[in-house]
Design a protein around this motif. Sequence first.
Motif, PDB file in Angstrom:
ATOM      1  N   GLY A  47      -2.228   6.410   1.478  1.00 51.08           N
ATOM      2  CA  GLY A  47      -2.199   7.384   0.391  1.00 51.08           C
ATOM      3  C   GLY A  47      -1.093   8.411   0.478  1.00 51.08           C
ATOM      4  N   SER A  48      -0.858   9.075  -0.638  1.00 48.58           N
ATOM      5  CA  SER A  48       0.048  10.220  -0.738  1.00 48.58           C
ATOM      6  C   SER A  48      -0.238  10.896  -2.066  1.00 48.58           C
ATOM      7  CB  SER A  48       1.512   9.781  -0.686  1.00 48.58           C
ATOM      8  OG  SER A  48       2.374  10.883  -0.976  1.00 48.58           O
ATOM      9  N   MET A  49      -0.024  12.212  -2.101  1.00 46.18           N
ATOM     10  CA  MET A  49      -0.184  12.903  -3.375  1.00 46.18           C
ATOM     11  C   MET A  49       0.988  12.607  -4.323  1.00 46.18           C
ATOM     12  SD  MET A  49       0.668  16.898  -2.494  1.00 46.18           S
ATOM     13  CE  MET A  49       0.431  17.338  -4.221  1.00 46.18           C
ATOM     14  N   TRP A  50       2.047  12.002  -3.782  1.00 49.06           N
ATOM     15  CA  TRP A  50       3.205  11.623  -4.586  1.00 49.06           C
ATOM     16  C   TRP A  50       3.181  10.105  -4.755  1.00 49.06           C
ATOM     17  CZ3 TRP A  50       5.463  15.783  -6.554  1.00 49.06           C
ATOM     18  CH2 TRP A  50       5.322  16.985  -5.868  1.00 49.06           C
ATOM     19  N   ALA A  51       2.944   9.645  -5.952  1.00 47.73           N
ATOM     20  CA  ALA A  51       2.709   8.225  -6.196  1.00 47.73           C
ATOM     21  C   ALA A  51       3.868   7.347  -5.757  1.00 47.73           C
ATOM     22  CB  ALA A  51       2.423   7.999  -7.683  1.00 47.73           C
ATOM     23  N   THR A  52       5.109   7.841  -5.888  1.00 45.27           N
ATOM     24  CA  THR A  52       6.248   6.998  -5.536  1.00 45.27           C
ATOM     25  C   THR A  52       6.427   6.854  -4.026  1.00 45.27           C
ATOM     26  OG1 THR A  52       7.687   8.935  -5.832  1.00 45.27           O
ATOM     27  CG2 THR A  52       7.530   7.371  -7.669  1.00 45.27           C
ATOM     28  N   LYS A  53       5.681   7.613  -3.233  1.00 40.25           N
ATOM     29  CA  LYS A  53       5.722   7.456  -1.777  1.00 40.25           C
ATOM     30  C   LYS A  53       4.781   6.351  -1.292  1.00 40.25           C
ATOM     31  CE  LYS A  53       7.051  12.037  -0.013  1.00 40.25           C
ATOM     32  NZ  LYS A  53       6.613  13.124   0.900  1.00 40.25           N
ATOM     33  N   ILE A  54       3.994   5.796  -2.189  1.00 43.49           N
ATOM     34  CA  ILE A  54       2.974   4.819  -1.794  1.00 43.49           C
ATOM     35  C   ILE A  54       3.536   3.398  -1.888  1.00 43.49           C
ATOM     36  CG2 ILE A  54       0.683   3.909  -2.294  1.00 43.49           C
ATOM     37  CD1 ILE A  54      -0.055   6.633  -3.454  1.00 43.49           C
ATOM     38  N   TRP A  55       3.557   2.712  -0.761  1.00 38.46           N
ATOM     39  CA  TRP A  55       3.909   1.284  -0.735  1.00 38.46           C
ATOM     40  C   TRP A  55       2.856   0.541  -1.554  1.00 38.46           C
ATOM     41  CZ3 TRP A  55       2.950  -2.707   3.573  1.00 38.46           C
ATOM     42  CH2 TRP A  55       3.942  -3.704   3.569  1.00 38.46           C
ATOM     43  N   PRO A  56       3.226  -0.491  -2.318  1.00 39.08           N
ATOM     44  CA  PRO A  56       2.251  -1.163  -3.182  1.00 39.08           C
ATOM     45  C   PRO A  56       1.012  -1.637  -2.426  1.00 39.08           C
ATOM     46  CG  PRO A  56       4.464  -1.858  -3.761  1.00 39.08           C
ATOM     47  CD  PRO A  56       4.590  -1.028  -2.521  1.00 39.08           C
ATOM     48  N   ALA A  57      -0.147  -1.458  -3.043  1.00 40.65           N
ATOM     49  CA  ALA A  57      -1.413  -1.808  -2.395  1.00 40.65           C
ATOM     50  C   ALA A  57      -1.466  -3.274  -2.002  1.00 40.65           C
ATOM     51  CB  ALA A  57      -2.581  -1.468  -3.323  1.00 40.65           C
ATOM     52  N   ASP A  58      -0.917  -4.151  -2.846  1.00 39.44           N
ATOM     53  CA  ASP A  58      -0.971  -5.574  -2.515  1.00 39.44           C
ATOM     54  C   ASP A  58      -0.122  -5.906  -1.298  1.00 39.44           C
ATOM     55  OD1 ASP A  58       1.146  -4.905  -4.308  1.00 39.44           O
ATOM     56  OD2 ASP A  58       1.520  -7.030  -4.684  1.00 39.44           O
ATOM     57  N   PHE A  59       0.914  -5.105  -1.030  1.00 40.43           N
ATOM     58  CA  PHE A  59       1.719  -5.308   0.167  1.00 40.43           C
ATOM     59  C   PHE A  59       0.922  -4.897   1.414  1.00 40.43           C
ATOM     60  CE2 PHE A  59       6.267  -5.034  -1.789  1.00 40.43           C
ATOM     61  CZ  PHE A  59       5.893  -5.924  -2.773  1.00 40.43           C
ATOM     62  N   TYR A  60       0.209  -3.759   1.311  1.00 39.80           N
ATOM     63  CA  TYR A  60      -0.661  -3.353   2.425  1.00 39.80           C
ATOM     64  C   TYR A  60      -1.712  -4.430   2.686  1.00 39.80           C
ATOM     65  CZ  TYR A  60       0.865   1.537   3.069  1.00 39.80           C
ATOM     66  OH  TYR A  60       1.562   2.671   3.380  1.00 39.80           O
ATOM     67  N   ILE A  61      -2.256  -4.986   1.615  1.00 41.54           N
ATOM     68  CA  ILE A  61      -3.294  -6.016   1.765  1.00 41.54           C
ATOM     69  C   ILE A  61      -2.736  -7.240   2.486  1.00 41.54           C
ATOM     70  CG2 ILE A  61      -4.696  -7.671   0.474  1.00 41.54           C
ATOM     71  CD1 ILE A  61      -5.035  -5.423  -1.667  1.00 41.54           C
ATOM     72  N   ARG A  62      -1.561  -7.683   2.081  1.00 43.59           N
ATOM     73  CA  ARG A  62      -0.978  -8.869   2.701  1.00 43.59           C
ATOM     74  C   ARG A  62      -0.641  -8.626   4.165  1.00 43.59           C
ATOM     75  NH1 ARG A  62       3.088 -10.933  -2.190  1.00 43.59           N
ATOM     76  NH2 ARG A  62       1.437 -11.256  -3.736  1.00 43.59           N
ATOM     77  N   ALA A  63      -0.089  -7.458   4.474  1.00 41.96           N
ATOM     78  CA  ALA A  63       0.201  -7.140   5.868  1.00 41.96           C
ATOM     79  C   ALA A  63      -1.099  -7.051   6.666  1.00 41.96           C
ATOM     80  CB  ALA A  63       0.968  -5.818   5.962  1.00 41.96           C
ATOM     81  N   GLY A  64      -2.107  -6.396   6.078  1.00 42.87           N
ATOM     82  CA  GLY A  64      -3.397  -6.271   6.756  1.00 42.87           C
ATOM     83  C   GLY A  64      -4.029  -7.613   7.046  1.00 42.87           C
ATOM     84  N   LYS A  65      -3.890  -8.556   6.114  1.00 45.54           N
ATOM     85  CA  LYS A  65      -4.460  -9.891   6.322  1.00 45.54           C
ATOM     86  C   LYS A  65      -3.786 -10.606   7.492  1.00 45.54           C
ATOM     87  CE  LYS A  65      -6.224 -10.935   1.686  1.00 45.54           C
ATOM     88  NZ  LYS A  65      -6.072 -11.783   0.470  1.00 45.54           N
TER      89      LYS A  65
END
Length: 333
Positions: A178-196
Amino acid sequence: MSAVAVVQMAFIGDVILATPLLEAARVSNPDDRVIAVVRAGCDNIIENNPFVDEIVVWDKHGSDKGIGGIRSIAVRLRDLQVHTALIPHRALRTALAMKLSGVKERIGFAKGGGAMLHTMRVPYRTGLHEVERNLMLAKAAGWKSEGFKPSIFPEDEDFTVIENILHNTEKYCIIAPGSMWATKIWPADFYIRAGKVFAGRGMNVVLSGGTDDESLCRSIAESIPGAGNTCGLLTLRQSAALYCNSEFVLTGDTAPQHIAAAVGVPVFSIFGPTVRDFGFWPYSEHGYMIEENMDCRPCGVHGHRKCPKKNHACMRNITYTNVVEIIDRELGK
């Protein structure tokens, strides 16, 4: 008894990066009390700091908002007999409160709101880390200014909370998206793929964040097999305790990178709209910036709510395979 103060009214990460000033204050002023002045919500991270005698919490968006709040804080500092204040926070409201408090020596940066109200102004140098930049204020005050690093002090109770949540989980990594600044957030689907990828190797993935990040963290956790989600459940110190025993923390240019760096765990921070020259990379020998060189970077001091180019390429060009490869390489996998 007289006192010295460190005044940082910005965000959680900024307070963590100001903790070296608290230690410098204690070491350099053994006969004075050390006062920390922070915004509401940041006090938990320093309330058991051994270098701090008292915390003044400025609820600048609540009970202390407006000119009345400025006067109230000024009175409190006057009553505490503060004679010297280091002020890394560059804001007119903060500088005005210090002026009205009657603090004799007010040392801050020459750049930013309220600089004219300081009794001593230190050049604000880009390219330096914020920790080193802040310690320039200590040097200007005649205090010791070398060898200090950010610090957080989780207590036994904090670790007990984490043990009760993790239930003896031995090997886990942290994703703090998360971040209060939306453009600082790496796409959620990228986090999901890395997490998997990491989950597939038998590593437990744990999501971390504040209450504003709950929806994002929940969606990521639900998409990674076996992932846990502590988002919105922990205090700042409990989050530090959670990070302490993790394999690594994957996050962005936001507070979790500074928590992770302060407790000494490997941290991989994905930078998009902001750049290293601003001075806020993870301050640790185990801290790593992941970024993509682009002509449009930086696009703002904090980034934006929406990408000015409407493509968020600074983040989307950093693929999950890139990130996994960097983590594997740096951790010697």
